[in-house]
Design a protein around this motif. Structure first.
Motif, PDB file in Angstrom:
ATOM      1  N   ALA A   1       5.638   0.429 -12.824  1.00 13.35           N
ATOM      2  CA  ALA A   1       4.203   0.290 -12.585  1.00 13.35           C
ATOM      3  C   ALA A   1       3.745   1.318 -11.562  1.00 13.35           C
ATOM      4  O   ALA A   1       4.186   1.320 -10.410  1.00 13.35           O
ATOM      5  CB  ALA A   1       3.891  -1.124 -12.107  1.00 13.35           C
ATOM      6  N   ILE A   2       2.832   2.194 -11.989  1.00 17.08           N
ATOM      7  CA  ILE A   2       2.274   3.248 -11.144  1.00 17.08           C
ATOM      8  C   ILE A   2       0.984   2.749 -10.502  1.00 17.08           C
ATOM      9  O   ILE A   2       0.110   2.180 -11.163  1.00 17.08           O
ATOM     10  CB  ILE A   2       1.994   4.515 -11.979  1.00 17.08           C
ATOM     11  CG1 ILE A   2       3.295   5.055 -12.594  1.00 17.08           C
ATOM     12  CG2 ILE A   2       1.302   5.581 -11.140  1.00 17.08           C
ATOM     13  CD1 ILE A   2       4.310   5.533 -11.593  1.00 17.08           C
ATOM     14  N   ASP A   3       0.860   2.970  -9.193  1.00  8.84           N
ATOM     15  CA  ASP A   3      -0.307   2.534  -8.435  1.00  8.84           C
ATOM     16  C   ASP A   3      -1.418   3.574  -8.569  1.00  8.84           C
ATOM     17  O   ASP A   3      -1.215   4.759  -8.282  1.00  8.84           O
ATOM     18  CB  ASP A   3       0.095   2.369  -6.963  1.00  8.84           C
ATOM     19  CG  ASP A   3      -0.980   1.708  -6.121  1.00  8.84           C
ATOM     20  OD1 ASP A   3      -2.161   1.745  -6.504  1.00  8.84           O
ATOM     21  OD2 ASP A   3      -0.627   1.155  -5.062  1.00  8.84           O
ATOM     22  N   GLY A   4      -2.594   3.122  -9.005  1.00  8.28           N
ATOM     23  CA  GLY A   4      -3.732   4.038  -9.159  1.00  8.28           C
ATOM     24  C   GLY A   4      -4.861   3.752  -8.201  1.00  8.28           C
ATOM     25  O   GLY A   4      -6.023   4.041  -8.525  1.00  8.28           O
ATOM     26  N   HIS A   5      -4.578   3.206  -7.014  1.00 12.32           N
ATOM     27  CA  HIS A   5      -5.615   2.805  -6.071  1.00 12.32           C
ATOM     28  C   HIS A   5      -5.918   3.900  -5.042  1.00 12.32           C
ATOM     29  O   HIS A   5      -5.072   4.726  -4.716  1.00 12.32           O
ATOM     30  CB  HIS A   5      -5.212   1.517  -5.357  1.00 12.32           C
ATOM     31  CG  HIS A   5      -5.241   0.312  -6.244  1.00 12.32           C
ATOM     32  ND1 HIS A   5      -4.158  -0.073  -7.011  1.00 12.32           N
ATOM     33  CD2 HIS A   5      -6.229  -0.576  -6.500  1.00 12.32           C
ATOM     34  CE1 HIS A   5      -4.473  -1.171  -7.690  1.00 12.32           C
ATOM     35  NE2 HIS A   5      -5.710  -1.484  -7.414  1.00 12.32           N
ATOM     36  N   SER A   6      -7.123   3.849  -4.525  1.00  9.42           N
ATOM     37  CA  SER A   6      -7.554   4.844  -3.543  1.00  9.42           C
ATOM     38  C   SER A   6      -6.816   4.703  -2.215  1.00  9.42           C
ATOM     39  O   SER A   6      -6.907   5.595  -1.364  1.00  9.42           O
ATOM     40  CB  SER A   6      -9.068   4.708  -3.302  1.00  9.42           C
ATOM     41  OG  SER A   6      -9.403   3.390  -2.909  1.00  9.42           O
TER      42      SER A   6
ATOM     43  N   LEU B   1     -11.834  -5.379  -2.571  1.00  8.81           N
ATOM     44  CA  LEU B   1     -10.676  -5.759  -1.775  1.00  8.81           C
ATOM     45  C   LEU B   1      -9.454  -5.423  -2.614  1.00  8.81           C
ATOM     46  O   LEU B   1      -9.342  -5.866  -3.753  1.00  8.81           O
ATOM     47  CB  LEU B   1     -10.698  -7.255  -1.452  1.00  8.81           C
ATOM     48  CG  LEU B   1     -11.762  -7.732  -0.475  1.00  8.81           C
ATOM     49  CD1 LEU B   1     -11.757  -9.250  -0.393  1.00  8.81           C
ATOM     50  CD2 LEU B   1     -11.527  -7.135   0.915  1.00  8.81           C
ATOM     51  N   ASP B   2      -8.575  -4.596  -2.089  1.00  9.36           N
ATOM     52  CA  ASP B   2      -7.369  -4.246  -2.847  1.00  9.36           C
ATOM     53  C   ASP B   2      -6.434  -5.454  -2.831  1.00  9.36           C
ATOM     54  O   ASP B   2      -5.555  -5.590  -1.992  1.00  9.36           O
ATOM     55  CB  ASP B   2      -6.694  -3.020  -2.227  1.00  9.36           C
ATOM     56  CG  ASP B   2      -7.546  -1.776  -2.396  1.00  9.36           C
ATOM     57  OD1 ASP B   2      -7.902  -1.489  -3.543  1.00  9.36           O
ATOM     58  OD2 ASP B   2      -7.853  -1.131  -1.390  1.00  9.36           O
ATOM     59  N   SER B   3      -6.652  -6.317  -3.784  1.00 12.31           N
ATOM     60  CA  SER B   3      -5.996  -7.618  -3.798  1.00 12.31           C
ATOM     61  C   SER B   3      -4.596  -7.544  -4.375  1.00 12.31           C
ATOM     62  O   SER B   3      -4.391  -7.037  -5.488  1.00 12.31           O
ATOM     63  CB  SER B   3      -6.835  -8.605  -4.610  1.00 12.31           C
ATOM     64  OG  SER B   3      -6.123  -9.783  -4.866  1.00 12.31           O
ATOM     65  N   MET B   4      -3.632  -8.057  -3.649  1.00 13.44           N
ATOM     66  CA  MET B   4      -2.262  -8.141  -4.132  1.00 13.44           C
ATOM     67  C   MET B   4      -2.172  -9.105  -5.309  1.00 13.44           C
ATOM     68  O   MET B   4      -1.422  -8.881  -6.266  1.00 13.44           O
ATOM     69  CB  MET B   4      -1.340  -8.587  -2.999  1.00 13.44           C
ATOM     70  CG  MET B   4       0.140  -8.433  -3.297  1.00 13.44           C
ATOM     71  SD  MET B   4       0.622  -6.710  -3.445  1.00 13.44           S
ATOM     72  CE  MET B   4       0.483  -6.161  -1.752  1.00 13.44           C
ATOM     73  N   GLU B   5      -2.947 -10.176  -5.255  1.00  9.64           N
ATOM     74  CA  GLU B   5      -2.948 -11.135  -6.358  1.00  9.64           C
ATOM     75  C   GLU B   5      -3.376 -10.470  -7.659  1.00  9.64           C
ATOM     76  O   GLU B   5      -2.736 -10.637  -8.702  1.00  9.64           O
ATOM     77  CB  GLU B   5      -3.888 -12.304  -6.051  1.00  9.64           C
ATOM     78  CG  GLU B   5      -3.969 -13.309  -7.200  1.00  9.64           C
ATOM     79  CD  GLU B   5      -5.042 -14.364  -6.992  1.00  9.64           C
ATOM     80  OE1 GLU B   5      -5.101 -15.315  -7.796  1.00  9.64           O
ATOM     81  OE2 GLU B   5      -5.817 -14.247  -6.016  1.00  9.64           O
TER      82      GLU B   5
END
Length: 366
Positions: free
Chosen positions: A172-177, A250-254
């Protein structure tokens, strides 16, 4: 003509599924508890089948080995490796009647449902090695009513036959700012495509890999069997470059784990290509921590379920925002959490650490 004979002749003509031969003598089998041999009606001994269940590693033999196997033998063997391994079998000796006495080896848990790997008969097969593609191998040995021979003896073991190991893996590649810059995002993709998987044995009989990109509240996924080579896999990873990095309110972990673990959860079989009898692994890159304790606990609901299904979760922190200790409850354990302070530190040595982690088996795995 005698009326009884006329009626008998008529019945013989009309009954197409019944012959007029004299009734056969019922077959009788006698089991001798002392010798553990079964004899057919003609008195020809039939060999006692060895134990049919085998796990881990050991030896399998034909009935009565090293003496000759019997006539009319039919024995099944079921071999099982621990999760994450496959069965490899090597013959020390093999001598059967070439025309009529056979050992069938199946790539799977049962001769009834599994594909045939090979049919063996004759001799000169010593030291031949065969491997299953999953944790299961089954065999069936049959002999006819004449010319029994010594049979076979073989060692089997639980092994890895792929590099880094026999697994089905979602990366899984993270695409968040929270990665900071587009350049960091592209470095993550380049590491996955050009460093992490470069030496992996990718394919249906090796390690199968399904890339996933997760961002905001969406994900882009590929099936495990979409990549049949390293080159195929690299092309899939590089296709993620067209997506710009994005952030949530909110960069939510859930939310992140709900997107990613859904493709590993056996209750939601969105992903095609999972192989029965192969260890499932999620390798997830992360660039942000949970918002708070509630967010962490909500994410843990997803990861606990995946781990309870026998999958391994490896988490990879991509910057100093990610608290490695905090990630442990979401992983398969302390040995399954790694991290760097900056994506520029993603290198070949770190790739080796990830490969080693995904090849480990949790202590609770049988």
């Amino acid at each position: 003509m005698n009326i009884f004979l006329v009626r008998l002749l008529t019945l013989c003509i009309l009954a197409t599924f019944v012959t007029c031969d004299p009734p056969a003598v019922p077959h009788k089998s006698n089991y001798n508890r002392k010798t553990k041999l079964v004899e057919n009606a003609a008195g020809t001994p039939r060999g006692e089948c060895p134990n049919d269940q085998y796990t881990g590693s050991g030896m399998v033999t034909s009935p009565n080995f090293p003496s000759n196997y019997g006539n009319g033998d039919s024995c099944a063997y079921f071999l099982t490796a621990p999760d994450g391994y496959v069965i490899q079998i090597q013959f020390i000796t093999f001598t059967t009647e070439a025309c009529c006495d056979f050992l069938y080896i199946y790539d799977g848990p049962s001769p009834i449902i599994s594909p045939l790997l090979v049919r063996l008969a004759g001799s000169n097969l010593a030291k031949t090695v065969y491997s299953s593609s999953t944790r299961w191998m089954s065999m069936q040995f049959t002999s006819d009513q004449t010319n029994n021979m010594q049979g076979f003896q073989a060692n089997f073991s639980s092994v890895d036959t792929a590099n880094p190991c026999n697994r089905d893996v979602v990366i899984a590649i993270d695409g968040h700012s929270t990665l900071g810059t587009e350049a960091n995002y592209h470095k993550q993709i380049a590491f996955a495509a050009n460093t992490l998987v470069t030496n992996w044995t990718v394919g249906s009989t090796g390690i199968q890999v399904g890339p996933v990109l997760y961002f905001t509240d969406e994900s882009e996924e590929f099936n495990l069997d979409d990549a049949q080579s390293v080159s195929d896999l690299q092309n899939l990873f590089n296709g993620f470059r067209q997506h710009p990095i994005a952030g949530q309110d909110l960069d939510s972990m859930e939310v992140a784990f709900s997107l990613v673990t859904g493709v590993v959860d056996t209750d939601f079989p969105f992903r095609q290509g999972w192989r029965t009898g192969i260890q499932r692994v999620l390798v997830m890159f992360l660039s942000f921590p949970p918002n708070d304790d509630a967010d962490l606990q909500a994410a843990k609901v997803y990861t606990d379920k995946i781990i309870s299904q026998g999958a391994i979760i490896v988490l990879v922190g991509l910057n100093s925002n990610v608290n490695i200790t905090q990630m442990i409850p979401l992983s398969s354990g302390p040995n399954y959490v790694l991290g760097v302070n900056d994506v520029s530190q993603l290198n070949a040595a770190f790739a080796t650490s990830i490969s080693s982690a995904l090849c480990q088996l949790p202590a609770s795995t049988p």
